[in-house]
Enzyme design. Sequence first.
Site, PDB file in Angstrom:
ATOM      1  N   GLU A  60       0.842  -1.194   0.000  1.00 10.87           N
ATOM      2  CA  GLU A  60       0.000   0.000   0.000  1.00 10.87           C
ATOM      3  C   GLU A  60       0.875   1.242   0.000  1.00 10.87           C
ATOM      4  OE1 GLU A  60      -0.374  -2.654   1.973  1.00 10.87           O
ATOM      5  OE2 GLU A  60      -2.233  -3.502   1.152  1.00 10.87           O
ATOM      6  N   TYR A  86      -6.407  -1.957   5.414  1.00 14.20           N
ATOM      7  CA  TYR A  86      -5.030  -2.162   4.958  1.00 14.20           C
ATOM      8  C   TYR A  86      -4.375  -0.863   4.506  1.00 14.20           C
ATOM      9  CZ  TYR A  86      -6.960  -6.858   4.882  1.00 14.20           C
ATOM     10  OH  TYR A  86      -7.588  -8.018   5.225  1.00 14.20           O
ATOM     11  N   HIS A 129     -11.539  -6.672   7.954  1.00 13.66           N
ATOM     12  CA  HIS A 129     -12.311  -6.362   6.739  1.00 13.66           C
ATOM     13  C   HIS A 129     -13.535  -5.537   7.089  1.00 13.66           C
ATOM     14  CE1 HIS A 129     -10.259 -10.242   5.900  1.00 13.66           C
ATOM     15  NE2 HIS A 129     -10.064  -9.723   4.717  1.00 13.66           N
TER      16      HIS A 129
END
Lengths: 337, 337, 411, 411
Positions: A60, A86, A129
């Site tokens: 990322e 993330y 998530h």
Amino acid sequence: MPRMTMIEAIRSAIDISMERDGKVVVFGEDVGYFGGVFRCTAGLQQKYGKTRCFDTPISELGIVGTAIGMAAYGLRPCVEVQFADYVYPAYDQIVSEAARIRYRSNGEFTCPIVVRMPSGGGIFGGQTHSQSPEALFTHVCGLKVVVPSNPRDAKGLLIAAIEDPDPVIFLEPKRLYNGPFDGHHERPVTPWSRHPLGDVDAGHFTVPLGKAEVRRQGSSVTVLAYGTMVYVAEAAAQETGIDAEIIDLRTLLPLDLDCIVESVRKTGRCVIVHEATLTSGFGAELAALVQEHCFYHLEAPVGRVTGWDTPYPHAQEWDYFPGPARVGEALVRAMEA
Amino acid sequence: MPRMTMIEAIRSAIDISMERDGKVVVFGEDVGYFGGVFRCTAGLQQKYGKTRCFDTPISELGIVGTAIGMAAYGLRPCVEVQFADYVYPAYDQIVSEAARIRYRSNGEFTCPIVVRMPSGGGIFGGQTHSQSPEALFTHVCGLKVVVPSNPRDAKGLLIAAIEDPDPVIFLEPKRLYNGPFDGHHERPVTPWSRHPLGDVDAGHFTVPLGKAEVRRQGSSVTVLAYGTMVYVAEAAAQETGIDAEIIDLRTLLPLDLDCIVESVRKTGRCVIVHEATLTSGFGAELAALVQEHCFYHLEAPVGRVTGWDTPYPHAQEWDYFPGPARVGEALVRAMEA
Amino acid sequence: MMDDFPPLSLHVPEPEVRPGGTPDFSNVPIPKAGSVPRPPVDVDPRDIRDLAFSIIRVLNREGEAVGPWSGLLSDEALLEGLRHMMTLRAFDARMLMAQRQGKTSFYMQHMGEEAVSCAFRKALEPGDMNFPTYRQAGLLIAGGYPMVDMMNQIFSNEADPLKGRQLPIMYSSKEHGFFSISGNLGTQFVQAVGWAMASAISNDTRIAAGWIGDGSTAESDFHAALVFASTYRAPVVLNIVNNQWAISTFQGIARGGAGTFAARGLGFGIPALRVDGNDYLAVYAVARWAAERARRNLGPTLVEYVTYRVGAHSTSDDPSAYRPKDESEAWPLGDPVIRLKNHLVRRGAWSEERHRQAEAEVMDSVIVAQKEAEKHGTLHSGGKPSVRDMFEGVYAEMPPHLRRQRHQAGV
Amino acid sequence: MMDDFPPLSLHVPEPEVRPGGTPDFSNVPIPKAGSVPRPPVDVDPRDIRDLAFSIIRVLNREGEAVGPWSGLLSDEALLEGLRHMMTLRAFDARMLMAQRQGKTSFYMQHMGEEAVSCAFRKALEPGDMNFPTYRQAGLLIAGGYPMVDMMNQIFSNEADPLKGRQLPIMYSSKEHGFFSISGNLGTQFVQAVGWAMASAISNDTRIAAGWIGDGSTAESDFHAALVFASTYRAPVVLNIVNNQWAISTFQGIARGGAGTFAARGLGFGIPALRVDGNDYLAVYAVARWAAERARRNLGPTLVEYVTYRVGAHSTSDDPSAYRPKDESEAWPLGDPVIRLKNHLVRRGAWSEERHRQAEAEVMDSVIVAQKEAEKHGTLHSGGKPSVRDMFEGVYAEMPPHLRRQRHQAGV
Ligand SMILES: Cc1ncc(C[n+]2csc(CCOP(=O)(O)OP(=O)(O)O)c2C)c(N)n1
Ligand SMILES: Cc1ncc(C[n+]2csc(CCOP(=O)(O)OP(=O)(O)O)c2C)c(N)n1
Ligand SMILES: [Mg+2]
Ligand SMILES: [Mg+2]
């Protein structure tokens, strides 16, 4: 007008932006050939070639860091972080770099990037998530922070974000990708094809950043919400029969304070709802602003209904998620105060 | 009792902790042989050997990431990030890992680490030596966040932090290292050797995490502050002649809400002061809590005096820094409301 | 089985010498000038792995330019290079003094490392972009950026091109191919790769250069830069300035078990070269080789410049606390200015006398610039950037909350 | 000069074949079993750079164990290993089905990669600590962790050792040397190095093992792990499981220009080995070599396991969208279970019939465990962790604000 899911609306926004402006490039993990794990970029590599839409290594930091360099060159990268959970490896590049380049170079270099990421819970995704990290960006001056709640806004806001001259964090409530979700997980979800906000213009249009929208007119209490919580608030208003005015903030930074103040001065009451944890969540800023600007109009403390101050649990998802029952109680509390 | 600067007090806290517990290890950039750019770890490598106090590569991620692994093993790492402005590369390890390991492993693994870092402005350090990122940690459940304002507290809080079973972010207002600073940059600073809070017990003692302290009794308005702003608030109270009650929060997470609520219910007014930028700063959470818990006692909106929502500038430092004049105006505004 | 093994222990690398000891670089292998071959730019990276463990050098002890990397620069170009390095050194000296006089809050000097940025700049073309750290002001000086603008920035005065917002020496000049310096180490390295990728995406011919210090190679951005540069074959030159120190920390802490920093490139299939960073000719030759690779779309090159930080890390640092005071004199690669001067003298293009004269001229020009800059003010006196400037430029357009705050500030 | 160069273009790596094409691994060089030498554990890393580009293999096509890495395991040990792999495979099959039946929200299987974690586990000693990813459940199975506890976690039921807080398969077991799995890729790699450093600091004899996928080597934590492991010579085995895919992204995107992932170690002076990940004997041999290095205080080893992810990435994934359906059948290193079975048959220690019988037994034991686990509930029915559990364990002691929130939640 065509009916679109939120995924289709996002894809359409990117597609149109790429078509209109050769400087728009799109990349991220699994974004190229496959079209993204939520399929938001499906078909774009085929259409625009793999130098404008491509897969990246799982970094990322690298995704955002290279996007910043590309933006300094003159491109307009619209990148995806696979889940908002993330984004932290890229946090330094966003906070120390993207947000500051215009200021520290006195405008010589700028950073027109969009960092898209699915956020929020309600999908049994567990702690990695499900997060809603918006408050970690609203504290960073130089960024804009957007959270759409429906296909039409998602498309218009995303095009506006891509065209914006400054870095935009674009959080997509993944629980809304396929239909509005009011927190009644035991009931089937209406698809966007049967919701008016699933009607999305096929062409180019923008929804301006920094403008909230009143989603339900009401006179008794103002509810400030964004993303999935807009529907939860609607359900709570309906179920409690309380005449709530529901404001969908859409952009958190910069915030449409005028719209909020006007409503709260009218209703005298305010409840804030978000999925993120309570402490130092964006609701704190909202409550602080409301009490500051509407102090003499408030008849009850500003309430906050949020995720609890724990990591997002897996099995206890529906005890964690701020559903219509909890929001309804807060509305009642505000009315009874 | 010996007189200590804040640097000496911090060093003493680490020294005593290392002496009492062989599991305490100390590392970071320039922390070993040289003893840290602010000299907080000077002499410790010589005393405890280079496997308990050592220099690291320049990787904040690596510093915190290895500390987490060491904590899982059973050590108690107390690590330094050279400036709070440089903590972002370690943000993922702190947020996604340190803060969650106890919860997600149901207590099988824990993370008793302390991450020390100098924070705050007032030293002409520009955007990368002046930041106050506390709100980026107070939003993260699982962390504790501490900001001492004087040598005595610094020592007692740091020992408590090292002995704490959970991860602690320990922000040291660097402008206070050598003496209290009230924002009157044009005047010479009193050294800690001439301030009562420079009297620090040479031995082991703790100041409990989660407890605020009333630093000035008053009846007219409550000021919530921490770090350098405690002294700025004191100066503002004195200069305006307003009978302010000044609370030094000391620990931001978990917060001593009882102490705050008791004071505001008494004074009916509240002003919050911090150096960090306004929007989504920790002041937002404080304002939200105060209006929630003291709604029926408040006679004026809760005010916030903070850094502006811009990157920390170099030349305009004294226009940016929330000095006694700005805090004084807020006190007057609160009293006149 | 476990009983067979003695207890573990932690290895913590240490420099050879500490204050009080006698400086010793005898363990640093220095190949003879001219001894390292010059491969073609399209060489297979696997065939030149050994270049990551050697040092490319052109100027020998006698001041001659020797070997396959020599012969690229005319007398005129070398004299210009000498002047750039001398200017940077004089500039440093004056600004250090200005900092001591309180005219600015902070300064960072280049002493000993002048060849690296000055020579590298000459291998670039207009339009190329550097992503520098705080120790490459030679890129600006050799690129013709006005010294007075650098000083205006250092003094945070009314003519500061960055409006007082940035720490001194954190220059920015798009026109001169110099990306805004970040105080956060490493971040710009991966941005350079992104800029280069953008140039390739746009079918442009411009290339980028990333810069990082030996210590900062440990940062995450270094890894991301190598990963992305390797995968997309970005047209970028990735420069590591190994000046042996990262504040008080010797290079062995960041380097660990690898023999060199250049070796990091081997794991990515990126050609990696080490070069004598105190040898203007060698730096130029390697920079040009790497730039040509990038421009021919052959991808990235990693270059380690072996040099030595002669001065303190910054005006906040005192190196005598952690290394022998005379360590820099023992540094085996000498001084870049003196070495180039000697070479030019040997070439018959220069003399000791002209050098002394040039020193005076250069210092004069720096002083003239400083006088000019000081007319616009210094940190605590004279003209200043405005408080309004503090609120501008956070966004392209000022949002309502910042307008409110500016109003509160009374400006 | 710029005019001499044609426009740049961006290189974006692509796999050889996409859906519709014919799988082709002919470009993957597979050395003959037994052909790679076995150096002493105290070898100088510089002398074995080529091991980062080869593949250590023990089992040949005929099912024989050959070469210098063979001969370490008895029939008994190999039969146990076979049973572990078969158990993991049966476990996966049942849990995949349970997920389809809605008994859990999510599952991730190991198909094709069983040898890696099962064999590695046998090279460790009690007290050693793994920092695994989500695809090393073999460490638990081969380590004797009860399957029923794994299932309780997967079902988030009332007996879930993690109280329903974690996503299915994110196990944790300190006792079994298995650190709490993180859903964030990479983070645990550098933690493994920290744990190993702590063991060395404490003059202990225990070692750590870090685990990461091919795709995740691009993350920053990978770099930090290598930097710290190299500098402090941490007693850690750093494992890269290269199963060719990272969700839909082929390994060439993460690997870039380096020939292999093991090559990343070269830049750090860390011995780097590649091993046939589908060869139980080779995995064990290399793991033991690396573990011995760590235990002898010789420092870290980087191991790349060359294997293939036969199944979908997770129950949320359908690989037919991005790779040929029959690609796994073309994978040249075969299936780890079949290869070990064939070897045991060849050794005379096993037969097809006993194998079929063992398959049935293993499946029975998994079904027995599943029945037991389901007594405690599954995700949407039966016993559940309590809502109170949700509020516990954020801190050692619950702070007042969480007590307030728990009270608000009415529990
Ligand atoms: C992210 C980050 N961490 C730490 C620092 C503090 N710091 C400033 S310079 C420096 C040393 C850098 O050493 P090196 O990379 O070798 O560059 P040099 O100063 O030698 O040119 C450190 C640790 C920083 N600026 N940014
Ligand atoms: C920091 C982070 N980024 C992205 C993801 C999403 N994600 C989950 S698994 C995966 C692919 C990992 O591939 P690899 O490392 O090769 O491991 P494998 O699944 O093949 O075992 C991705 C991108 C994540 N979990 N964490
Ligand atoms: Mg250095
Ligand atoms: Mg993989």
